[in-house]
Write an enzyme that holds these catalytic residues in place. Structure first.
Site, PDB file in Angstrom:
ATOM      1  CB  THR A   1      16.585  85.827  55.519  1.00  0.00           C
ATOM      2  OG1 THR A   1      17.776  85.874  56.293  1.00  0.00           O
ATOM      3  CG2 THR A   1      15.640  84.787  56.073  1.00  0.00           C
ATOM      4  CB  VAL A   2      20.657  82.556  55.032  1.00  0.00           C
ATOM      5  CG1 VAL A   2      21.307  81.170  55.026  1.00  0.00           C
ATOM      6  CG2 VAL A   2      21.588  83.601  54.460  1.00  0.00           C
TER       7      VAL A   2
ATOM      8  CG  ASP B   1      25.230  90.225  46.705  1.00  0.00           C
ATOM      9  OD1 ASP B   1      25.038  89.274  47.485  1.00  0.00           O
ATOM     10  OD2 ASP B   1      25.339  90.100  45.478  1.00  0.00           O
TER      11      ASP B   1
ATOM     12  CE1 TYR C   1      27.709  82.463  57.689  1.00  0.00           C
ATOM     13  CE2 TYR C   1      28.440  81.557  55.600  1.00  0.00           C
ATOM     14  CZ  TYR C   1      27.469  82.170  56.366  1.00  0.00           C
ATOM     15  OH  TYR C   1      26.258  82.504  55.808  1.00  0.00           O
TER      16      TYR C   1
ATOM     17  CG  ASP D   1      19.174  80.619  44.707  1.00  0.00           C
ATOM     18  OD1 ASP D   1      18.605  81.240  45.608  1.00  0.00           O
ATOM     19  OD2 ASP D   1      19.925  79.637  44.913  1.00  0.00           O
ATOM     20  NE  ARG D   2      20.712  86.298  49.108  1.00  0.00           N
ATOM     21  CZ  ARG D   2      20.954  85.362  50.011  1.00  0.00           C
ATOM     22  NH1 ARG D   2      21.923  84.509  49.841  1.00  0.00           N
ATOM     23  NH2 ARG D   2      20.250  85.302  51.097  1.00  0.00           N
TER      24      ARG D   2
ATOM     25  CD  GLU E   1      24.061  78.430  55.634  1.00  0.00           C
ATOM     26  OE1 GLU E   1      24.228  78.996  54.547  1.00  0.00           O
ATOM     27  OE2 GLU E   1      23.123  77.631  55.835  1.00  0.00           O
TER      28      GLU E   1
ATOM     29  CD  GLU F   1      23.494  82.971  47.035  1.00  0.00           C
ATOM     30  OE1 GLU F   1      23.514  84.163  47.262  1.00  0.00           O
ATOM     31  OE2 GLU F   1      22.793  82.185  47.693  1.00  0.00           O
TER      32      GLU F   1
ATOM     33  CB  SER G   1      18.013  76.779  46.424  1.00  0.00           C
ATOM     34  OG  SER G   1      18.988  77.663  46.865  1.00  0.00           O
TER      35      SER G   1
HETATM   36  N1  LIG Z   1       8.340  74.836  51.154  1.00  0.00           N
HETATM   37  C1  LIG Z   1       9.194  74.248  52.000  1.00  0.00           C
HETATM   38  N2  LIG Z   1       8.729  73.517  53.046  1.00  0.00           N
HETATM   39  C2  LIG Z   1       9.570  72.937  53.900  1.00  0.00           C
HETATM   40  N3  LIG Z   1      10.901  73.006  53.836  1.00  0.00           N
HETATM   41  C3  LIG Z   1      11.425  73.716  52.820  1.00  0.00           C
HETATM   42  C4  LIG Z   1      10.607  74.382  51.857  1.00  0.00           C
HETATM   43  N4  LIG Z   1      11.423  75.032  50.991  1.00  0.00           N
HETATM   44  C5  LIG Z   1      12.685  74.773  51.390  1.00  0.00           C
HETATM   45  N5  LIG Z   1      12.685  73.964  52.476  1.00  0.00           N
HETATM   46  C6  LIG Z   1      13.871  73.444  53.165  1.00  0.00           C
HETATM   47  O1  LIG Z   1      14.510  74.534  53.826  1.00  0.00           O
HETATM   48  C7  LIG Z   1      15.927  74.424  53.700  1.00  0.00           C
HETATM   49  C8  LIG Z   1      16.466  75.686  53.030  1.00  0.00           C
HETATM   50  O2  LIG Z   1      15.941  75.769  51.714  1.00  0.00           O
HETATM   51  P1  LIG Z   1      16.761  76.452  50.524  1.00  0.00           P
HETATM   52  O3  LIG Z   1      15.870  76.380  49.321  1.00  0.00           O
HETATM   53  O4  LIG Z   1      18.122  75.830  50.407  1.00  0.00           O
HETATM   54  O5  LIG Z   1      16.858  77.931  51.096  1.00  0.00           O
HETATM   55  P2  LIG Z   1      17.705  79.186  50.592  1.00  0.00           P
HETATM   56  O6  LIG Z   1      18.095  78.928  49.167  1.00  0.00           O
HETATM   57  O7  LIG Z   1      16.766  80.337  50.755  1.00  0.00           O
HETATM   58  O8  LIG Z   1      18.875  79.307  51.511  1.00  0.00           O
HETATM   59  C9  LIG Z   1      16.206  73.150  52.904  1.00  0.00           C
HETATM   60  O9  LIG Z   1      16.493  72.103  53.819  1.00  0.00           O
HETATM   61  C10 LIG Z   1      14.893  72.905  52.168  1.00  0.00           C
HETATM   62  O10 LIG Z   1      14.692  71.539  51.895  1.00  0.00           O
HETATM   63  N1  LIG Z   2      26.572  88.926  49.749  1.00  0.00           N
HETATM   64  C1  LIG Z   2      26.754  87.990  50.695  1.00  0.00           C
HETATM   65  N2  LIG Z   2      27.524  88.228  51.763  1.00  0.00           N
HETATM   66  C2  LIG Z   2      27.727  87.297  52.713  1.00  0.00           C
HETATM   67  N3  LIG Z   2      27.201  86.066  52.665  1.00  0.00           N
HETATM   68  C3  LIG Z   2      26.417  85.796  51.616  1.00  0.00           C
HETATM   69  C4  LIG Z   2      26.143  86.725  50.600  1.00  0.00           C
HETATM   70  N4  LIG Z   2      25.309  86.143  49.697  1.00  0.00           N
HETATM   71  C5  LIG Z   2      25.090  84.895  50.145  1.00  0.00           C
HETATM   72  N5  LIG Z   2      25.757  84.682  51.289  1.00  0.00           N
HETATM   73  C6  LIG Z   2      25.842  83.436  52.042  1.00  0.00           C
HETATM   74  C7  LIG Z   2      24.676  83.123  52.926  1.00  0.00           C
HETATM   75  C8  LIG Z   2      24.613  81.619  52.878  1.00  0.00           C
HETATM   76  O1  LIG Z   2      25.491  81.068  53.846  1.00  0.00           O
HETATM   77  C9  LIG Z   2      25.166  81.265  51.498  1.00  0.00           C
HETATM   78  C10 LIG Z   2      24.112  80.946  50.486  1.00  0.00           C
HETATM   79  O2  LIG Z   2      22.944  81.737  50.674  1.00  0.00           O
HETATM   80  P1  LIG Z   2      21.464  81.118  50.583  1.00  0.00           P
HETATM   81  O3  LIG Z   2      20.574  82.195  51.146  1.00  0.00           O
HETATM   82  O4  LIG Z   2      21.425  79.848  51.354  1.00  0.00           O
HETATM   83  O5  LIG Z   2      21.246  80.885  49.120  1.00  0.00           O
HETATM   84  O6  LIG Z   2      25.912  82.383  51.080  1.00  0.00           O
END
Ligand SMILES: Nc1ncnc2c1ncn2[C@@H]1O[C@H](COP(=O)(O)OP(=O)(O)O)[C@@H](O)[C@H]1O
Ligand SMILES: Nc1ncnc2c1ncn2[C@H]1C[C@H](O)[C@@H](COP(=O)(O)O)O1
Length: 225
Positions: A20-21, A96, A55, A90-91, A159, A43, A26
């Site tokens: 999840t988001v 989707d 959003y 990444d995802r 977000e 992504e 990443s």
């Molecule tokens: N292992 C971890 N421990 C603590 N914080 C983390 C960890 N991995 C990611 N974060 C933090 O969580 C937030 C979301 O991480 P991100 O990698 O961007 O998530 P996603 O790509 O799933 O949306 C960022 O602020 C990141 O620094």
């Molecule tokens: N398929 C999607 N539909 C709506 N929103 C999406 C989709 N894929 C990604 N997103 C959004 C969710 C987050 O706001 C950003 C980036 O996703 P993240 O999980 O932080 O990499 O895009």
């Protein structure tokens, strides 16, 4: 010796990170790519022309955004194929449709006709024998509270302005989705079991798990061929 060699990870492997988001995809993508010396497929959020608009008004923009994401991920898939693998993605493309499009349709923020158009496009492009599925989907999971903290900490305004119920609904849907996912093998990681941000050595046990998983699946495939 780098970790890819030490754990005998095939250099053409394609690993996709799902969850999840805000769960940490990443961050994990970068850590694994560094550890394995693999390329990354991210992504792109900053250059997405629909995301902010989406959003602000789900109903108006959900179809446009899904078509955009599908096109972007498909292009990435082609790039991965052209390089001959060796990627951390990444995802996954499956989220989707399995999470986002479905949720917006069922919640009434994507119309039936748009949803049907989108899913028929997705199925024609992805659910075919010609589409290369990843070798492994690494699913990151954690509590709703921890994930919301991470979304807050990252601080993307679009977000932050989204009601908590949206993230709660998504979190629940992810659990159901992964329990029924069959397109490729899955490795589940609990975000409380590692800390790749503060402890870089914690990536090694993850690589070890990936290796065991890939080799186990390889053996199974050989046995059934
Ligand atoms: N292992 C971890 N421990 C603590 N914080 C983390 C960890 N991995 C990611 N974060 C933090 O969580 C937030 C979301 O991480 P991100 O990698 O961007 O998530 P996603 O790509 O799933 O949306 C960022 O602020 C990141 O620094
Ligand atoms: N398929 C999607 N539909 C709506 N929103 C999406 C989709 N894929 C990604 N997103 C959004 C969710 C987050 O706001 C950003 C980036 O996703 P993240 O999980 O932080 O990499 O895009």
């Amino acid at each position: 010796m780098n970790l890819r060699t030490k754990y005998n990870i095939p250099n053409d492997a394609v690993l996709t990170i799902a969850g999840t988001v805000g769960v940490g995809k990443s961050t994990m993508t970068q850590a694994l790519a560094d550890a394995l010396n693999f390329r990354t497929s991210y992504e792109k959020v900053d250059t997405n022309p629909y995301l902010d608009k989406f959003y602000a008004d789900f109903e108006r923009w959900s179809f446009h955004l899904q078509v955009y994401f599908l096109a972007e991920r498909f292009k990435e898939q082609k790039r991965i194929f052209e390089y001959g693998g060796g990627f951390i993605q990444d995802r996954s493309i499956y989220e989707d449709t399995g999470i986002f499009a479905k949720m917006h349709f069922e919640k009434g923020t994507m119309s039936k006709v748009d949803y049907e158009t989108y899913t028929s496009l997705f199925d024609a492009m992805v659910m075919t024998p010609y589409f290369p599925h990843p070798d492994l989907l690494i699913y990151l999971e954690g509590s709703f509270e921890d994930i919301v903290d991470r979304i807050q900490e990252r601080g993307r305004p679009m977000e932050q302005q989204t009601p908590l119920d949206y993230w709660r609904e998504m979190h629940k849907r992810y659990e159901d989705w992964i329990n029924n996912f069959t397109a490729c093998p899955i490795l589940r990681l609990d975000i409380n079991d590692y800390d790749i941000l503060r402890d870089p050595t914690s990536v090694e046990p993850i690589v070890e798990k990936i290796s065991k998983f890939l080799h186990h699946n390889e053996k199974l495939k050989r046995r059934h061929s």
